[in-house]
Scaffold this motif. Structure first.
Motif, PDB file in Angstrom:
ATOM      1  N   PRO A   1       0.827  -1.209   0.000  1.00  0.00           N
ATOM      2  CA  PRO A   1       0.000   0.000   0.000  1.00  0.00           C
ATOM      3  C   PRO A   1       0.861   1.259   0.000  1.00  0.00           C
ATOM      4  O   PRO A   1       2.067   1.208   0.264  1.00  0.00           O
ATOM      5  CB  PRO A   1      -0.794  -0.121   1.298  1.00  0.00           C
ATOM      6  CG  PRO A   1       0.039  -0.981   2.176  1.00  0.00           C
ATOM      7  CD  PRO A   1       0.815  -1.896   1.283  1.00  0.00           C
ATOM      8  N   SER A   2       0.217   2.379  -0.293  1.00  0.00           N
ATOM      9  CA  SER A   2       0.908   3.664  -0.202  1.00  0.00           C
ATOM     10  C   SER A   2      -0.059   4.691   0.365  1.00  0.00           C
ATOM     11  O   SER A   2      -1.275   4.501   0.345  1.00  0.00           O
ATOM     12  CB  SER A   2       1.430   4.119  -1.568  1.00  0.00           C
ATOM     13  OG  SER A   2       0.370   4.360  -2.446  1.00  0.00           O
ATOM     14  N   VAL A   3       0.509   5.769   0.886  1.00  0.00           N
ATOM     15  CA  VAL A   3      -0.273   6.843   1.492  1.00  0.00           C
ATOM     16  C   VAL A   3       0.144   8.171   0.876  1.00  0.00           C
ATOM     17  O   VAL A   3       1.220   8.279   0.293  1.00  0.00           O
ATOM     18  CB  VAL A   3      -0.083   6.885   3.027  1.00  0.00           C
ATOM     19  CG1 VAL A   3      -0.615   5.610   3.676  1.00  0.00           C
ATOM     20  CG2 VAL A   3       1.383   7.091   3.392  1.00  0.00           C
ATOM     21  N   GLU A   4      -0.731   9.165   1.026  1.00  0.00           N
ATOM     22  CA  GLU A   4      -0.442  10.492   0.478  1.00  0.00           C
ATOM     23  C   GLU A   4      -0.506  11.595   1.520  1.00  0.00           C
ATOM     24  O   GLU A   4       0.142  12.619   1.371  1.00  0.00           O
ATOM     25  CB  GLU A   4      -1.417  10.813  -0.650  1.00  0.00           C
ATOM     26  CG  GLU A   4      -1.257   9.921  -1.853  1.00  0.00           C
ATOM     27  CD  GLU A   4      -2.230  10.254  -2.965  1.00  0.00           C
ATOM     28  OE1 GLU A   4      -2.915  11.304  -2.885  1.00  0.00           O
ATOM     29  OE2 GLU A   4      -2.308   9.463  -3.918  1.00  0.00           O
ATOM     30  N   LYS A   5      -1.320  11.398   2.562  1.00  0.00           N
ATOM     31  CA  LYS A   5      -1.504  12.466   3.550  1.00  0.00           C
ATOM     32  C   LYS A   5      -1.646  11.865   4.946  1.00  0.00           C
ATOM     33  O   LYS A   5      -1.851  10.670   5.107  1.00  0.00           O
ATOM     34  CB  LYS A   5      -2.701  13.329   3.184  1.00  0.00           C
ATOM     35  CG  LYS A   5      -3.990  12.572   2.990  1.00  0.00           C
ATOM     36  CD  LYS A   5      -5.054  13.478   2.390  1.00  0.00           C
ATOM     37  CE  LYS A   5      -6.348  12.753   2.165  1.00  0.00           C
ATOM     38  NZ  LYS A   5      -6.347  11.641   1.274  1.00  0.00           N
ATOM     39  N   THR A   6      -1.574  12.718   5.940  1.00  0.00           N
ATOM     40  CA  THR A   6      -1.597  12.247   7.325  1.00  0.00           C
ATOM     41  C   THR A   6      -2.936  11.664   7.738  1.00  0.00           C
ATOM     42  O   THR A   6      -2.995  10.878   8.678  1.00  0.00           O
ATOM     43  CB  THR A   6      -1.206  13.367   8.310  1.00  0.00           C
ATOM     44  OG1 THR A   6      -2.086  14.474   8.118  1.00  0.00           O
ATOM     45  CG2 THR A   6       0.240  13.792   8.128  1.00  0.00           C
TER      46      THR A   6
END
Length: 130
Positions: free
Chosen positions: A66-71
């Protein structure tokens, strides 16, 4: 190993890491520009470990890192992976960026040790019948 069913956001992981670092919450905004990319690296690094923890709990492994972009993004990893491993990795990188090398090295040591510890705990010993 019992798996706790809790969710955590990137911001929640940042708060836990800052607590380990001895940083006050008022400095959180200074780390926010860097945290998503660091967390994405940690998600990749801990992917196999997290899957081992999932499988030991009878869950299906994740098929994609998975990946994330924001808090505000929720981290789709097991609570054990987040609170016992990734929190130390995040603290390490943030301390390293702040040139606090002694603290950073301690966090990196904990990160690496816990990766090994939880990988071993997730797999049962194989017993030979021969």
């Amino acid at each position: 190993m019992a798996v706790t069913q809790q969710t955590m956001t990137v911001g929640g992981l940042l708060k836990k890491a800052m607590s380990l670092m001895g940083e006050e919450g008022k400095y959180e905004s200074g780390y926010e520009p860097f945290v998503a990319e660091i967390v994405n690296q940690l998600l990749a690094d801990c992917f196999d470990i997290n899957n081992a923890i999932r499988e030991s709990a009878g869950k299906e492994p994740l098929t994609v890192i998975p990946s994330v972009e924001k808090t505000a993004d929720v981290l789709p990893y097991e609570y054990e992976t987040l609170t016992n491993i990734m929190v130390y990795g995040l603290a390490y990188w943030l301390l390293f960026q702040d040139d606090e090398n002694d603290k950073a090295n301690v966090c990196n040591m904990m990160y690496e040790q816990n990766k090994v510890r939880f990988t071993k705990a997730a797999y049962a010993d194989v017993v030979s019948n021969y």
